[in-house]
Design an enzyme around this catalytic site. Structure first.
Site, PDB file in Angstrom:
ATOM      1  N   LYS A 125     -29.468  25.181  33.159  1.00 12.09           N
ATOM      2  CA  LYS A 125     -29.430  24.658  34.531  1.00 12.09           C
ATOM      3  C   LYS A 125     -29.026  25.802  35.451  1.00 12.09           C
ATOM      4  O   LYS A 125     -28.392  26.771  35.003  1.00 12.09           O
ATOM      5  CB  LYS A 125     -28.389  23.530  34.647  1.00 12.09           C
ATOM      6  CG  LYS A 125     -28.631  22.618  35.815  1.00 12.09           C
ATOM      7  CD  LYS A 125     -29.679  21.557  35.514  1.00 12.09           C
ATOM      8  CE  LYS A 125     -30.019  20.748  36.749  1.00 12.09           C
ATOM      9  NZ  LYS A 125     -30.871  19.585  36.419  1.00 12.09           N
ATOM     10  N   ASP A 165     -34.430  20.169  41.130  1.00 11.44           N
ATOM     11  CA  ASP A 165     -33.332  19.205  40.999  1.00 11.44           C
ATOM     12  C   ASP A 165     -32.940  18.881  42.447  1.00 11.44           C
ATOM     13  O   ASP A 165     -33.762  19.080  43.354  1.00 11.44           O
ATOM     14  CB  ASP A 165     -32.156  19.805  40.200  1.00 11.44           C
ATOM     15  CG  ASP A 165     -31.093  18.769  39.847  1.00 11.44           C
ATOM     16  OD1 ASP A 165     -31.322  17.958  38.942  1.00 11.44           O
ATOM     17  OD2 ASP A 165     -30.013  18.753  40.491  1.00 11.44           O
TER      18      ASP A 165
HETATM   19  P1  NDP Z   1     -33.200  15.025  45.817  1.00 10.63           P
HETATM   20  O1  NDP Z   1     -32.538  16.177  46.468  1.00 10.63           O
HETATM   21  O2  NDP Z   1     -34.666  14.855  45.957  1.00 10.63           O
HETATM   22  O3  NDP Z   1     -32.512  13.663  46.300  1.00 10.63           O
HETATM   23  C1  NDP Z   1     -31.149  13.416  46.139  1.00 10.63           C
HETATM   24  C2  NDP Z   1     -30.822  12.168  46.937  1.00 10.63           C
HETATM   25  O4  NDP Z   1     -29.500  11.736  46.673  1.00 10.63           O
HETATM   26  C3  NDP Z   1     -30.919  12.401  48.436  1.00 10.63           C
HETATM   27  O5  NDP Z   1     -31.340  11.223  49.058  1.00 10.63           O
HETATM   28  C4  NDP Z   1     -29.476  12.709  48.792  1.00 10.63           C
HETATM   29  O6  NDP Z   1     -29.138  12.508  50.152  1.00 10.63           O
HETATM   30  C5  NDP Z   1     -28.767  11.714  47.910  1.00 10.63           C
HETATM   31  N1  NDP Z   1     -27.391  12.127  47.685  1.00 10.63           N
HETATM   32  C6  NDP Z   1     -26.938  13.313  47.206  1.00 10.63           C
HETATM   33  N2  NDP Z   1     -25.602  13.327  47.169  1.00 10.63           N
HETATM   34  C7  NDP Z   1     -25.204  12.099  47.637  1.00 10.63           C
HETATM   35  C8  NDP Z   1     -23.957  11.496  47.813  1.00 10.63           C
HETATM   36  N3  NDP Z   1     -22.813  12.139  47.539  1.00 10.63           N
HETATM   37  N4  NDP Z   1     -23.920  10.219  48.291  1.00 10.63           N
HETATM   38  C9  NDP Z   1     -25.055   9.552  48.600  1.00 10.63           C
HETATM   39  N5  NDP Z   1     -26.290  10.087  48.436  1.00 10.63           N
HETATM   40  C10 NDP Z   1     -26.349  11.340  47.953  1.00 10.63           C
HETATM   41  O7  NDP Z   1     -32.788  15.101  44.279  1.00 10.63           O
HETATM   42  P2  NDP Z   1     -33.458  14.368  43.028  1.00 10.63           P
HETATM   43  O8  NDP Z   1     -33.959  13.044  43.429  1.00 10.63           O
HETATM   44  O9  NDP Z   1     -34.352  15.337  42.388  1.00 10.63           O
HETATM   45  O10 NDP Z   1     -32.189  14.211  42.066  1.00 10.63           O
HETATM   46  C11 NDP Z   1     -31.338  13.051  42.083  1.00 10.63           C
HETATM   47  C12 NDP Z   1     -30.556  12.975  40.792  1.00 10.63           C
HETATM   48  O11 NDP Z   1     -31.471  12.898  39.690  1.00 10.63           O
HETATM   49  C13 NDP Z   1     -29.663  14.178  40.481  1.00 10.63           C
HETATM   50  O12 NDP Z   1     -28.532  13.732  39.762  1.00 10.63           O
HETATM   51  C14 NDP Z   1     -30.533  15.023  39.564  1.00 10.63           C
HETATM   52  O13 NDP Z   1     -29.767  15.896  38.755  1.00 10.63           O
HETATM   53  C15 NDP Z   1     -31.203  13.940  38.748  1.00 10.63           C
HETATM   54  N6  NDP Z   1     -32.433  14.306  38.066  1.00 10.63           N
HETATM   55  C16 NDP Z   1     -33.503  14.801  38.763  1.00 10.63           C
HETATM   56  C17 NDP Z   1     -34.662  15.129  38.104  1.00 10.63           C
HETATM   57  C18 NDP Z   1     -35.893  15.573  38.821  1.00 10.63           C
HETATM   58  O14 NDP Z   1     -36.944  15.664  38.179  1.00 10.63           O
HETATM   59  N7  NDP Z   1     -35.859  15.824  40.110  1.00 10.63           N
HETATM   60  C19 NDP Z   1     -34.751  15.021  36.623  1.00 10.63           C
HETATM   61  C20 NDP Z   1     -33.609  14.401  35.999  1.00 10.63           C
HETATM   62  C21 NDP Z   1     -32.494  14.096  36.717  1.00 10.63           C
HETATM   63  P3  NDP Z   1     -29.058  13.763  51.159  1.00 10.63           P
HETATM   64  O15 NDP Z   1     -30.472  14.195  51.353  1.00 10.63           O
HETATM   65  O16 NDP Z   1     -28.397  13.226  52.379  1.00 10.63           O
HETATM   66  O17 NDP Z   1     -28.222  14.813  50.459  1.00 10.63           O
END
Ligand code: NDP
Length: 451
Positions: A125, A165
């Site tokens: 990572k 991510d």
């Molecule tokens: P993105 O950056 O596309 O989206 C993250 C989302 O979560 C955004 O809407 C963000 O809001 C919100 N968010 C982040 N921190 C907070 C918080 N403290 N409280 C409320 N909302 C929050 O990321 P992903 O969708 O890619 O990733 C989301 C999760 O999934 C992570 O844990 C990641 O590690 C996991 N994951 C992702 C994969 C992938 O293929 N992308 C694969 C496997 C796991 P804002 O924009 O305001 O920050």
């Protein structure tokens, strides 16, 4: 003291400030005790202590220039945790909260997740404390180029293959890959999540959200249930959340929530396909805030609160919960409220979104609980399929990739369920995922001798 307890204590002593890493190690190691009895050879070869130590940790300076000509500096990370079963593989996160402990927790989880996918991928990572929010495309590009100017030395299609991510989507992968190609003068599968015109795979953007929904459907099927007519709470509004909404709609569920770090929207009428399209445009093209959804569709919006707080405070009925935002977003208090409001199934789209207290509540009440390393493994699995297509210099159709993803998620579910049962823990997907992933990697480490 047991081998396991000894390892956990050492990890805490060595890096006392890496809280998220301790949490991930305790969660995995806490379920591995039975393997020490079944596999004394793992104990003899000290696999348990070796597996919590990354193969290599890289930290570097990332200087870049903002639109006003100011020189900025961020810190870059790549933790190459374990390549026993394949090249290092895992995403890059760009978020102000990123530090070494968070990258180590994510890299450690990735080892076992990747082992479960059935594909040959090790765990890694990386990322930076750079915040892409509010930055122009030019600033994000200059940051990504500077980041790659250092990272390129350590990656390669047979060595280490990063992906997206939090904060790293199609735009960032484009800048990172474009710069790698420029300085290495080679067009290879060194990153996944690439655009379709330059080596990407169909279904990769959808894969994590789709895969989480497929995993939840598999869990529900063990109790003769499915998504049809169910009320589904989803958190986040990024890549994983967006495609979880799409797939849940296709499977007949009704999604009632989304959030970002500033607010939660609750839409009791359901976030249907058209509204989901609006969210994709809002978040991926206009890069706006979720509050705009509430304005557009005249729904309630709770500023400064996450989905799980709102569900608890408002007593909202939920059948299925898919946390898809970030680590430790769902605590014990909110887990108890979810169950009180009728929740029967939690599948984690995010990595480690449930705190240890929340997990204990889910397990004590015996609801269906799919931990992230199993439930969200569809993303990295499809990255593995992108690597395969790059090596073959072929592109598979949407149907072909989606079918493979579905089969992989079914196989992960079966592996976790069978392993849990074999160790006397029927229905415990945490134990099943940890032991199945660990055993595969440990056997490979054993075969190599002491390296
Ligand atoms: P993105 O950056 O596309 O989206 C993250 C989302 O979560 C955004 O809407 C963000 O809001 C919100 N968010 C982040 N921190 C907070 C918080 N403290 N409280 C409320 N909302 C929050 O990321 P992903 O969708 O890619 O990733 C989301 C999760 O999934 C992570 O844990 C990641 O590690 C996991 N994951 C992702 C994969 C992938 O293929 N992308 C694969 C496997 C796991 P804002 O924009 O305001 O920050």
């Amino acid at each position: 003291m047991s081998v396991i307890k000894d390892v956990i204590q050492k990890v805490k002593q060595m890096d006392p400030d890496q809280r998220e890493f301790h949490q991930a190690v305790e969660e995995v190691m806490g379920t591995l005790e039975p393997t020490t009895k079944k596999h004394p050879e793992f104990v003899k070869a000290n696999i348990y202590e070796r597996i919590v130590e990354p193969e290599r940790t890289i930290m570097f300076r990332v200087p870049w220039v903002d639109d006003k000509g100011n020189v900025k500096v961020n810190r870059g990370f790549r933790v190459q945790f374990n390549n026993a079963i394949g090249p290092f593989k895992g995403g890059l996160r760009l978020h102000p909260s990123v530090n070494l402990g968070i990258i180590k927790f994510l890299g450690f989880e990735q080892i076992f997740k990747n082992a479960l996918t059935t594909l040959p991928m090790g765990g890694a990572k990386g990322g930076s404390d750079f915040d892409p929010k509010g930055k122009s495309d030019g600033e994000v590009m200059r940051f990504c180029q500077s980041f790659m100017r250092e990272l390129f030395r350590y990656i390669g299609d047979d060595t280490d293959v990063p992906a997206g991510d939090i904060g790293v989507g199609g735009r960032e992968i484009g800048y990172l890959y474009g710069y790698y190609k420029k300085i290495r003068n080679e067009h290879t599968g060194v990153l996944t999540g690439k655009g379709m015109s330059y080596g990407g795979s169909l279904i990769r953007p959808e894969a994590t959200g789709y895969g989480t929904s497929y995993f939840a459907a598999e869990m529900l099927a063990t109790r003769g249930l499915d998504f049809r007519g169910k009320i589904v709470a989803i958190s986040g509004s990024g890549n994983v959340a967006q495609y979880a909404v799409e797939k849940v709609n296709q499977l007949g569920g009704k999604v009632i929530s989304l959030c970002d770090s500033s607010a939660t929207v609750i839409d009791e009428k359901g976030i249907d396909a058209k509204k989901c399209e609006y969210v994709l445009d809002l978040k991926n093209v206009r890069r706006g805030r979720i509050t705009e959804y509430a304005d557009k569709y005249k729904t309630v919006c709770y500023e400064g609160k996450n989905v799980w707080d709102v569900i608890r405070e408002q007593g909202i009925k939920v059948d299925i919960a898919l946390p898809c935002a970030t680590q430790n977003e769902l605590d014990g208090k909110n887990a108890a409220a979810l169950l009180k409001n009728g929740c029967i199934c939690v599948a984690e789209g995010a990595n480690m979104p449930s705190t240890p207290e929340a997990i204990k509540i889910f397990q004590d009440k015996k609801i269906l609980y799919g931990p992230g390393k199993a439930a969200n493994a569809g993303g990295v699995a499809t990255s593995g399929l992108e690597m395969s297509q790059n090596s073959l210099r072929l592109s598979w159709t949407r149907e072909e990739v989606d079918n493979r993803l579905l089969l992989i998620m079914k196989s992960i579910h079966k592996n976790c369920a069978d392993t849990a049962e074999a160790y006397g823990k029927k229905g415990d997907y945490v134990t099943g995922a940890n032991i199945a992933g660990f055993t595969k990697v440990a056997n490979a480490m054993l075969a190599y001798g002491v390296v």
